[in-house]
Design an enzyme around this catalytic site. Structure first.
Site, PDB file in Angstrom:
ATOM      1  CB  CYS A   1      -0.900   0.005   1.233  1.00 23.55           C
ATOM      2  SG  CYS A   1      -2.079   1.371   1.195  1.00 23.55           S
TER       3      CYS A   1
ATOM      4  CG  HIS B   1      -7.085   1.929   0.022  1.00 26.41           C
ATOM      5  ND1 HIS B   1      -7.509   0.637   0.173  1.00 26.41           N
ATOM      6  CD2 HIS B   1      -5.866   1.995   0.589  1.00 26.41           C
ATOM      7  CE1 HIS B   1      -6.578  -0.061   0.805  1.00 26.41           C
ATOM      8  NE2 HIS B   1      -5.573   0.748   1.069  1.00 26.41           N
TER       9      HIS B   1
ATOM     10  CG  HIS C   1      -3.807   5.660   0.329  1.00 27.70           C
ATOM     11  ND1 HIS C   1      -4.738   5.599   1.337  1.00 27.70           N
ATOM     12  CD2 HIS C   1      -2.810   4.820   0.706  1.00 27.70           C
ATOM     13  CE1 HIS C   1      -4.316   4.787   2.291  1.00 27.70           C
ATOM     14  NE2 HIS C   1      -3.156   4.286   1.926  1.00 27.70           N
TER      15      HIS C   1
ATOM     16  CG  HIS D   1       2.262   3.744   3.266  1.00 25.34           C
ATOM     17  ND1 HIS D   1       1.704   4.835   2.635  1.00 25.34           N
ATOM     18  CD2 HIS D   1       1.255   2.864   3.426  1.00 25.34           C
ATOM     19  CE1 HIS D   1       0.416   4.612   2.430  1.00 25.34           C
ATOM     20  NE2 HIS D   1       0.126   3.420   2.905  1.00 25.34           N
TER      21      HIS D   1
ATOM     22  CG  HIS E   1       1.618   6.327   6.343  1.00 27.08           C
ATOM     23  ND1 HIS E   1       1.356   6.580   7.681  1.00 27.08           N
ATOM     24  CD2 HIS E   1       0.610   5.535   5.912  1.00 27.08           C
ATOM     25  CE1 HIS E   1       0.244   5.953   8.031  1.00 27.08           C
ATOM     26  NE2 HIS E   1      -0.230   5.311   6.977  1.00 27.08           N
TER      27      HIS E   1
ATOM     28  N   GLY F   1      -2.335  10.035  10.251  1.00 24.28           N
ATOM     29  CA  GLY F   1      -2.575   8.942  11.197  1.00 24.28           C
ATOM     30  C   GLY F   1      -3.914   9.111  11.886  1.00 24.28           C
TER      31      GLY F   1
HETATM   32  N1  LIG Z   1      -5.717  13.609   1.256  1.00 24.51           N
HETATM   33  C1  LIG Z   1      -6.343  12.575   1.841  1.00 24.51           C
HETATM   34  N2  LIG Z   1      -5.715  11.920   2.866  1.00 24.51           N
HETATM   35  C2  LIG Z   1      -6.349  10.885   3.423  1.00 24.51           C
HETATM   36  C3  LIG Z   1      -7.632  10.465   3.031  1.00 24.51           C
HETATM   37  N3  LIG Z   1      -7.989   9.371   3.775  1.00 24.51           N
HETATM   38  C4  LIG Z   1      -6.944   9.121   4.595  1.00 24.51           C
HETATM   39  N4  LIG Z   1      -5.951  10.018   4.387  1.00 24.51           N
HETATM   40  C5  LIG Z   1      -4.608  10.061   4.980  1.00 24.51           C
HETATM   41  O1  LIG Z   1      -3.855   9.012   4.395  1.00 24.51           O
HETATM   42  C6  LIG Z   1      -3.216   8.234   5.398  1.00 24.51           C
HETATM   43  C7  LIG Z   1      -3.234   6.803   4.921  1.00 24.51           C
HETATM   44  O2  LIG Z   1      -3.153   5.924   5.964  1.00 24.51           O
HETATM   45  P1  LIG Z   1      -3.070   4.328   5.842  1.00 24.51           P
HETATM   46  O3  LIG Z   1      -2.607   3.910   7.205  1.00 24.51           O
HETATM   47  O4  LIG Z   1      -4.393   3.823   5.470  1.00 24.51           O
HETATM   48  O5  LIG Z   1      -2.088   3.995   4.805  1.00 24.51           O
HETATM   49  C8  LIG Z   1      -4.035   8.466   6.671  1.00 24.51           C
HETATM   50  O6  LIG Z   1      -3.227   8.401   7.824  1.00 24.51           O
HETATM   51  C9  LIG Z   1      -4.587   9.865   6.485  1.00 24.51           C
HETATM   52  O7  LIG Z   1      -3.768  10.821   7.069  1.00 24.51           O
HETATM   53  C10 LIG Z   1      -8.269  11.182   1.967  1.00 24.51           C
HETATM   54  O8  LIG Z   1      -9.393  10.861   1.528  1.00 24.51           O
HETATM   55  N5  LIG Z   1      -7.590  12.204   1.409  1.00 24.51           N
HETATM   56 MN   LIG Z   2      -1.969   2.818   3.099  1.00 21.79          MN
END
Ligand SMILES: Nc1nc2c(ncn2[C@@H]2O[C@H](COP(=O)(O)O)[C@@H](O)[C@H]2O)c(=O)[nH]1
Ligand SMILES: [Mn+2]
Length: 381
Positions: free
Chosen positions: A78, A137, A168, A237, A289, A292
């Site tokens: 991911c 995602h 993502h 990540h 990443h 959080g």
């Molecule tokens: N710009 C956006 N950032 C987002 C969104 N949903 C989540 N997030 C950020 O991405 C990380 C991904 O975390 P993971 O652990 O699932 O890899 C998360 O921590 C958020 O800060 C979005 O829709 N748009």
């Molecule tokens: Mn992720």
């Protein structure tokens, strides 16, 4: 990778966060437990640290002669992929874009089997290639909010008035299948020789599938937006990296040794484009990443927050942008308030001397996949 205590000694633990960072006790306990695994040399926690299933999200862990598949988890590979678009913001027709980006909800109509075959990847999950997947995602169109270093930003195609895409997503069904195939009971992991190497070989396939998946998603989004673009950054990540007899595990930690890194906050907040700085070995070549999670999914569905939220509010962002997601429950679980403040997370990275901010991007249009009907039914019962 620096001088770390030898296996058998207590692993070094380093948390890269200020004393007022939002970090749950459960997450730091998981970091301690991670450090206590066999043959562990060092662990690092980033300011986005939060509890995960088997290890905290926002962590990196270096082991000698051993790999821990459960630490990497199901969504092997991911990551974040960043594209610059040949479409200036002034030419974007937002209403049309909202309509057209919804195509991502369906399956990709291209020849997934042929593409996977060309890349030497297994065909078992061809049907999901080019789809974003559920949870947090996303595929997000972003505009430039501020540029601090134009020359460096231009390396990622970030210029004033421009648009970019941040994808993502991960390895879809392949990652979970790889983890299930190499299942290990307990926290002992796999010795690198033999079973560990077999896991890493399958892990690498999932890593490549995930990157290709992000590329296909981006291609579909560009087609929907009637524009072209260029892949500028791909930063996985969730991955294990072997360096001789050392294995560096990253669980929700962005590699800092591959150029610029996008650090997103949420669908309602900005993304920071940062340049990694030469870091102490304790950082294990890793960064936060994202922002959080601050609140888990269940608590986001609780009374007060749910009552205050209607679909209209949930599908707009504070910058006048849109969110495409037909699943109200997911919209609540993934509300911007579910996440920590990304500005504080990045400030902590800066204060630790790990990064320099190059540019800030704001969300214009975020696509999130609705849960499958069957899954929705299960959650409701
Ligand atoms: N710009 C956006 N950032 C987002 C969104 N949903 C989540 N997030 C950020 O991405 C990380 C991904 O975390 P993971 O652990 O699932 O890899 C998360 O921590 C958020 O800060 C979005 O829709 N748009
Ligand atoms: Mn992720």
């Amino acid at each position: 990778m620096g001088n770390f205590p030898e296996a058998g000694a207590v692993a070094r633990i380093r948390l890269f966060a200020s004393s007022n960072a939002w970090i749950e006790g459960a997450a730091t306990r998981q970091l301690d437990q991670l450090a206590g695994r066999p043959d562990m040399l060092a662990v690092a926690g980033m300011p986005d640290l939060h509890p995960g299933h088997h290890a905290p999200v926002g962590s990196a862990a270096l082991a000698r002669g051993r790999v821990f598949p459960d630490v990497i988890g199901t969504d092997i590979g991911c990551g974040m992929q960043f594209w610059s678009l040949d479409l200036p913001e002034r030419r974007l027709k937002l209403d049309k874009a909202v309509e057209r980006m919804a195509v991502l909800e369906g399956a990709w109509e291209g020849n997934a089997a042929a593409l996977l075959d060309e890349h030497g990847l297994p065909l078992d999950f061809a049907a999901s290639l080019g789809t974003v997947g559920g949870g947090n995602h996303f595929c997000e169109l972003q505009a430039v909010e501020e540029i601090f270093d134009p020359a460096t930003a231009a390396q990622a195609g970030v210029v004033a008035g421009g648009l970019s895409l941040l994808v993502h997503s991960g390895s879809r069904g392949l990652g979970p299948a790889v983890l299930a195939h190499h299942h290990v009971d307990g926290t002992g992991g796999l010795p690198l020789e033999g079973a560990g190497m077999d896991y890493l070989a399958d892990h690498d396939l999932a890593l490549r599938f995930a990157r290709l998946n992000r590329q296909v998603i981006a291609g579909r989004a560009l087609q929907a937006l009637r524009t072209e673009g260029e892949e500028r950054i791909d930063n996985p990540h969730n991955l294990a990296e072997r360096q001789g007899d050392l294995v560096l595990h990253r669980k929700g930690a962005a590699p800092s040794d591959r150029g610029l890194v996008p650090i997103p906050g949420s669908r309602g907040s900005v993304t920071y484009l940062v340049e990694p700085l030469p870091a102490p070995p304790d950082a294990l070549a890793s960064l936060a990443h994202g922002a959080g999670r601050k609140h888990d999914r269940a608590s986001m569905l609780g009374g007060k927050r749910q009552v205050a939220s209607n679909l209209d509010r949930l599908t707009r962002n504070p910058y006048g942008g849109h969110v495409i997601c037909t699943d109200r429950q997911l919209l609540l679980e993934e509300a911007p308030e579910a996440y920590k403040d990304v500005t504080k997370v990045v400030a902590d990275l800066e204060a630790e001397g790990l990064v320099r901010v190059v540019a800030i991007l704001r969300p214009v249009l975020t696509f999130k996949t609705a849960r499958m009907k069957r899954e929705q039914g299960r959650v409701k019962r």
